[in-house]
Design an enzyme around this catalytic site. Structure first.
Site, PDB file in Angstrom:
ATOM      1  N   ARG A 266      28.135  -5.598 -22.626  1.00  0.00           N
ATOM      2  CA  ARG A 266      27.882  -4.536 -23.677  1.00  0.00           C
ATOM      3  C   ARG A 266      29.290  -3.696 -23.462  1.00  0.00           C
ATOM      4  O   ARG A 266      29.663  -3.014 -24.573  1.00  0.00           O
ATOM      5  CB  ARG A 266      26.823  -3.523 -23.195  1.00  0.00           C
ATOM      6  CG  ARG A 266      25.641  -4.224 -23.637  1.00  0.00           C
ATOM      7  CD  ARG A 266      24.212  -3.238 -23.485  1.00  0.00           C
ATOM      8  NE  ARG A 266      24.683  -2.016 -24.033  1.00  0.00           N
ATOM      9  CZ  ARG A 266      24.264  -0.732 -23.670  1.00  0.00           C
ATOM     10  NH1 ARG A 266      23.464  -0.706 -22.803  1.00  0.00           N
ATOM     11  NH2 ARG A 266      24.528   0.529 -24.174  1.00  0.00           N
TER      12      ARG A 266
ATOM     13  N   LYS B  86      35.342   1.730 -25.272  1.00  0.00           N
ATOM     14  CA  LYS B  86      34.045   1.455 -25.993  1.00  0.00           C
ATOM     15  C   LYS B  86      33.533   2.903 -26.541  1.00  0.00           C
ATOM     16  O   LYS B  86      33.329   2.870 -27.614  1.00  0.00           O
ATOM     17  CB  LYS B  86      33.073   0.839 -24.949  1.00  0.00           C
ATOM     18  CG  LYS B  86      31.558   1.097 -25.369  1.00  0.00           C
ATOM     19  CD  LYS B  86      30.527   0.426 -24.423  1.00  0.00           C
ATOM     20  CE  LYS B  86      29.925   1.682 -23.283  1.00  0.00           C
ATOM     21  NZ  LYS B  86      28.966   2.516 -23.662  1.00  0.00           N
ATOM     22  N   ASN B  87      33.669   3.990 -25.717  1.00  0.00           N
ATOM     23  CA  ASN B  87      33.048   5.163 -26.098  1.00  0.00           C
ATOM     24  C   ASN B  87      33.764   6.013 -27.213  1.00  0.00           C
ATOM     25  O   ASN B  87      33.229   6.857 -27.710  1.00  0.00           O
ATOM     26  CB  ASN B  87      32.581   6.167 -24.835  1.00  0.00           C
ATOM     27  CG  ASN B  87      31.318   5.426 -24.234  1.00  0.00           C
ATOM     28  OD1 ASN B  87      30.704   4.357 -24.588  1.00  0.00           O
ATOM     29  ND2 ASN B  87      31.108   5.887 -23.099  1.00  0.00           N
TER      30      ASN B  87
ATOM     31  N   ILE C 297      24.712  14.507 -13.938  1.00  0.00           N
ATOM     32  CA  ILE C 297      24.638  14.385 -15.437  1.00  0.00           C
ATOM     33  C   ILE C 297      23.393  13.786 -15.913  1.00  0.00           C
ATOM     34  O   ILE C 297      22.532  14.306 -16.808  1.00  0.00           O
ATOM     35  CB  ILE C 297      25.881  13.692 -16.229  1.00  0.00           C
ATOM     36  CG1 ILE C 297      27.207  14.115 -15.559  1.00  0.00           C
ATOM     37  CG2 ILE C 297      26.016  13.373 -17.517  1.00  0.00           C
ATOM     38  CD1 ILE C 297      27.545  15.309 -16.031  1.00  0.00           C
TER      39      ILE C 297
ATOM     40  N   ARG D  82      21.825   3.132 -27.820  1.00  0.00           N
ATOM     41  CA  ARG D  82      21.348   4.374 -28.079  1.00  0.00           C
ATOM     42  C   ARG D  82      22.339   5.083 -29.100  1.00  0.00           C
ATOM     43  O   ARG D  82      22.244   6.057 -29.985  1.00  0.00           O
ATOM     44  CB  ARG D  82      21.361   5.222 -26.788  1.00  0.00           C
ATOM     45  CG  ARG D  82      20.546   4.933 -25.747  1.00  0.00           C
ATOM     46  CD  ARG D  82      20.303   5.699 -24.801  1.00  0.00           C
ATOM     47  NE  ARG D  82      20.358   7.033 -25.053  1.00  0.00           N
ATOM     48  CZ  ARG D  82      19.500   7.809 -25.239  1.00  0.00           C
ATOM     49  NH1 ARG D  82      18.058   6.981 -25.087  1.00  0.00           N
ATOM     50  NH2 ARG D  82      19.310   9.047 -25.549  1.00  0.00           N
TER      51      ARG D  82
ATOM     52  N   ASP E  24      29.965   7.902 -15.235  1.00  0.00           N
ATOM     53  CA  ASP E  24      30.293   6.329 -15.622  1.00  0.00           C
ATOM     54  C   ASP E  24      31.261   5.562 -14.730  1.00  0.00           C
ATOM     55  O   ASP E  24      31.319   4.440 -14.520  1.00  0.00           O
ATOM     56  CB  ASP E  24      30.922   6.115 -16.894  1.00  0.00           C
ATOM     57  CG  ASP E  24      29.975   6.512 -18.134  1.00  0.00           C
ATOM     58  OD1 ASP E  24      28.789   6.576 -17.851  1.00  0.00           O
ATOM     59  OD2 ASP E  24      30.722   6.551 -19.163  1.00  0.00           O
TER      60      ASP E  24
ATOM     61  N   CYS F 166      16.084   5.563 -21.275  1.00  0.00           N
ATOM     62  CA  CYS F 166      16.865   4.466 -20.937  1.00  0.00           C
ATOM     63  C   CYS F 166      16.942   4.379 -19.269  1.00  0.00           C
ATOM     64  O   CYS F 166      16.227   5.254 -18.784  1.00  0.00           O
ATOM     65  CB  CYS F 166      18.212   4.139 -21.756  1.00  0.00           C
ATOM     66  SG  CYS F 166      19.468   5.110 -20.833  1.00  0.00           S
TER      67      CYS F 166
ATOM     68  N   ARG G 118      17.289  11.008 -21.569  1.00  0.00           N
ATOM     69  CA  ARG G 118      18.292  11.363 -22.555  1.00  0.00           C
ATOM     70  C   ARG G 118      18.034  11.666 -23.915  1.00  0.00           C
ATOM     71  O   ARG G 118      17.820  10.698 -25.092  1.00  0.00           O
ATOM     72  CB  ARG G 118      19.015   9.794 -22.818  1.00  0.00           C
ATOM     73  CG  ARG G 118      19.755   9.376 -21.468  1.00  0.00           C
ATOM     74  CD  ARG G 118      20.706   8.008 -21.677  1.00  0.00           C
ATOM     75  NE  ARG G 118      21.897   8.469 -22.197  1.00  0.00           N
ATOM     76  CZ  ARG G 118      22.719   7.400 -22.210  1.00  0.00           C
ATOM     77  NH1 ARG G 118      22.297   6.182 -22.054  1.00  0.00           N
ATOM     78  NH2 ARG G 118      23.758   7.571 -22.975  1.00  0.00           N
TER      79      ARG G 118
HETATM   80  N1  EPU Z   1      21.108  15.694 -23.301  1.00  0.00           N
HETATM   81  C1  EPU Z   1      20.056  16.501 -23.665  1.00  0.00           C
HETATM   82  N2  EPU Z   1      20.015  16.899 -24.984  1.00  0.00           N
HETATM   83  C2  EPU Z   1      20.858  16.245 -25.967  1.00  0.00           C
HETATM   84  C3  EPU Z   1      21.839  15.360 -25.579  1.00  0.00           C
HETATM   85  C4  EPU Z   1      22.119  15.324 -24.204  1.00  0.00           C
HETATM   86  O1  EPU Z   1      19.471  17.263 -22.756  1.00  0.00           O
HETATM   87  O2  EPU Z   1      20.485  16.247 -27.173  1.00  0.00           O
HETATM   88  C5  EPU Z   1      21.569  15.626 -22.007  1.00  0.00           C
HETATM   89  C6  EPU Z   1      21.595  14.126 -21.491  1.00  0.00           C
HETATM   90  O3  EPU Z   1      20.026  13.866 -21.240  1.00  0.00           O
HETATM   91  C7  EPU Z   1      22.450  14.100 -20.216  1.00  0.00           C
HETATM   92  C8  EPU Z   1      23.470  15.278 -20.644  1.00  0.00           C
HETATM   93  O4  EPU Z   1      22.962  15.887 -21.511  1.00  0.00           O
HETATM   94  O5  EPU Z   1      21.594  14.676 -18.964  1.00  0.00           O
HETATM   95  C9  EPU Z   1      24.680  14.461 -21.076  1.00  0.00           C
HETATM   96  O6  EPU Z   1      24.507  13.671 -21.878  1.00  0.00           O
HETATM   97  P1  EPU Z   1      25.439  13.231 -22.962  1.00  0.00           P
HETATM   98  O7  EPU Z   1      24.889  13.534 -24.269  1.00  0.00           O
HETATM   99  O8  EPU Z   1      26.631  13.878 -22.742  1.00  0.00           O
HETATM  100  O9  EPU Z   1      25.421  11.433 -22.971  1.00  0.00           O
HETATM  101  P2  EPU Z   1      25.978  10.458 -24.013  1.00  0.00           P
HETATM  102  O10 EPU Z   1      26.321  11.174 -25.273  1.00  0.00           O
HETATM  103  O11 EPU Z   1      24.102  10.016 -24.535  1.00  0.00           O
HETATM  104  C10 EPU Z   1      27.934   9.525 -23.494  1.00  0.00           C
HETATM  105  C11 EPU Z   1      28.362   8.091 -23.154  1.00  0.00           C
HETATM  106  C12 EPU Z   1      27.686   7.518 -21.985  1.00  0.00           C
HETATM  107  C13 EPU Z   1      28.286   8.460 -20.804  1.00  0.00           C
HETATM  108  C14 EPU Z   1      27.470  10.045 -21.105  1.00  0.00           C
HETATM  109  C15 EPU Z   1      28.285  11.216 -20.029  1.00  0.00           C
HETATM  110  C16 EPU Z   1      28.784   7.290 -25.364  1.00  0.00           C
HETATM  111  C17 EPU Z   1      28.281   6.225 -26.162  1.00  0.00           C
HETATM  112  N3  EPU Z   1      28.116   7.244 -24.137  1.00  0.00           N
HETATM  113  O12 EPU Z   1      26.416   9.481 -23.552  1.00  0.00           O
HETATM  114  O13 EPU Z   1      28.274   6.418 -21.594  1.00  0.00           O
HETATM  115  O14 EPU Z   1      27.521   8.441 -19.516  1.00  0.00           O
HETATM  116  O15 EPU Z   1      28.307  10.328 -22.384  1.00  0.00           O
HETATM  117  O16 EPU Z   1      29.536  11.027 -19.925  1.00  0.00           O
HETATM  118  O17 EPU Z   1      29.690   7.836 -25.452  1.00  0.00           O
HETATM  119  C18 EPU Z   1      28.376   4.313 -20.608  1.00  0.00           C
HETATM  120  O18 EPU Z   1      29.405   4.111 -21.178  1.00  0.00           O
HETATM  121  O19 EPU Z   1      27.873   3.541 -19.704  1.00  0.00           O
HETATM  122  C19 EPU Z   1      27.545   5.304 -20.842  1.00  0.00           C
HETATM  123  C20 EPU Z   1      26.138   5.567 -20.425  1.00  0.00           C
END
Ligand code: EPU
Length: 418
Positions: free
Chosen positions: A396, A22-23, A326, A92, A304, A116, A121
């Site tokens: 999802r 998915k990701n 995280i 998101r 995850d 969320c 996030r």
């Molecule tokens: N963060 C910030 N500011 C930002 C971006 C992130 O503070 O601008 C913080 C977040 O709040 C979090 C940390 O950085 O505390 C890491 O978040 P990240 O941005 O890496 O998460 P994401 O990109 O929103 C992806 C996956 C998630 C997975 C996380 C961590 C996708 C579409 N989603 O989310 O997947 O948990 O990386 O590995 O790639 C899932 O599949 O169930 C899922 C939630």
């Protein structure tokens, strides 16, 4: 609304074919926005989140054709630069269109995703990076408005290695003028997969998979034909299921190299594994040993997989501590697992788990994808019947989850609305 019913106590045995990730699929489908002409993607999982991103891309003007697990996208007719609230609210990851739209159309208007179930996030790092590439950014009426004539390469540092942040900026920078450096980037396999696709399209990206990524901007990209990598979290979920039920399950079409953190912890629980090129055979032992886990950015143990591993520790011998570093609120499964008899105490970002002999089936629900998967796992080893509600969370991110479990011996079925 659909529910999944699991009768616990079956030992799982057999082969499971792991689907496309998915990701990885989400950013890769979005990367079609960066070129005119038909891109072809194979091994795309049939998931609700994939439907949502296709919906958003067609709203933006892309043409999309789907045949089994192959998706073709042509963004030649891109005509809209707005990702509306209704589409971003559902998923998101829709925010991934921000970078490519600014790169391609010089502007984007994307609804700000709210918090969320698992945390606040924010997307501040995506926005800071885009402005360092020369975009002007305004936040108004719940939307981000970004614009720029042509983005210019820049030197960007991530305070936290953000997965979608790294992907968004990589997609913005490929068409920027000059060189971009991304420092403290996320290193997940999904980042490498996206960089490989962009390079296949003619981009010039080096270092993906390391924390320093360099991108030399090019003036245009060509469409590509690629296959989506296999889903390491789906694989990890089935591995835990095998160990939980003292089963003997072989994963096909998986990528063991992406699972080292999970493999290491499962070995310490006493599981026996045979690792092949694209396969993992995993057998559970009679007694599950307790193991402490701390979630970390890749290659650390994935957040995850935290909820699924917690189920395993709930029926392990002795005490374990799981720390979530995280996301600030990713223990929503704890109260449901407690209702099933698990002995878990949360203190700050740690959960202290005292293994119990047996869980007991119950009606449960969760407000997040991986938490819902953990409840299915709990149902597999619980006494009697477990009814998992709000199955749309599972849909999802897990392709045909009940069919896959049923084929390896689980007593599991989906029930539609009355
Ligand atoms: N963060 C910030 N500011 C930002 C971006 C992130 O503070 O601008 C913080 C977040 O709040 C979090 C940390 O950085 O505390 C890491 O978040 P990240 O941005 O890496 O998460 P994401 O990109 O929103 C992806 C996956 C998630 C997975 C996380 C961590 C996708 C579409 N989603 O989310 O997947 O948990 O990386 O590995 O790639 C899932 O599949 O169930 C899922 C939630």
């Amino acid at each position: 609304m659909d529910r999944i019913i699991v009768e616990g106590g079956r030992i799982l045995r057999g082969d499971v074919k792991i689907s496309g990730a998915k990701n990885a699929a989400l950013p890769i489908l979005v990367s079609a926005l960066l070129a005119d002409g038909w891109n072809t993607y194979h091994n795309v999982p049939n998931l609700q989140d994939v439907q949502s991103i296709k919906h958003l891309l067609s709203h933006l003007g892309a043409r999309i054709e789907t045949e089994e697990d192959t998706v073709r996208i042509d963004a030649g007719g891109l005509c809209d630069s707005e990702a509306p609230y209704d589409l971003v609210r559902k998923m998101r990851a829709s925010v991934l269109v921000l970078g490519p739209l600014v790169a391609r159309l010089g502007k984007a208007r994307v609804s700000l995703p709210g918090g969320c179930a698992i945390g606040a996030r924010p997307i501040n790092l995506h926005l800071k990076g885009l402005s360092q590439l020369g975009a002007s950014i305004r936040l108004e009426h719940g939307y981000v408005e970004a614009s720029s004539d042509r983005l210019k390469g820049g030197d960007i540092y991530f305070d936290i290695p953000s997965v979608t942040g790294t992907e968004n900026l990589m997609m913005a920078a490929v068409l920027a003028e000059g060189r971009t450096t991304l420092r403290n980037s996320a290193r997940e396999p999904e980042i490498v997969a996206l960089a490989d696709v962009l390079n296949e399209m003619g981009a010039d990206i080096h270092g993906a998979g390391n924390s320093l990524i360099t991108i030399n901007g090019v003036s245009s990209l060509e469409p590509a034909e690629v296959s989506i990598i296999s889903d390491r979290i789906e694989a990890g979920t089935f591995m835990v299921a095998s160990v939980l039920t003292r089963g003997d399950v072989t994963l096909l079409n998986c990528e063991p190299a992406h699972l080292s953190g999970v493999i290491d912890k499962l070995r310490l629980t006493g599981a026996d594994m045979e690792i092949g090129d694209k396969t993992i055979r995993i057998k559970g032992s009679d007694e599950i040993e307790s193991v402490d886990v701390k979630t970390l950015p890749y290659p650390g143990f994935p957040t995850d997989m935290q909820a699924q591993f917690m189920v395993l520790m709930s029926v392990a011998k002795g005490l374990s501590i799981i720390s979530e570093t995280i996301f600030e609120n990713r223990f929503i499964h704890v109260s449901e697992l407690r209702r099933m008899g698990a002995d878990i105490t949360v203190s700050g970002n740690s959960a202290i788990i005292r293994g119990v002999r047996m869980l007991s089936g119950a009606q449960v629900m969760a407000t997040d994808l991986r938490a819902s998967a953990s409840l299915i796992l709990a149902g597999l080893v619980a006494q009697d019947k477990t009814e998992v509600n709000r199955v749309y969370h599972l849909d999802r991110g897990y392709e045909a989850i009940e069919d896959k479990f049923e084929r390896i011996g689980a007593a599991i079925r989906r029930i539609g609305p009355p």
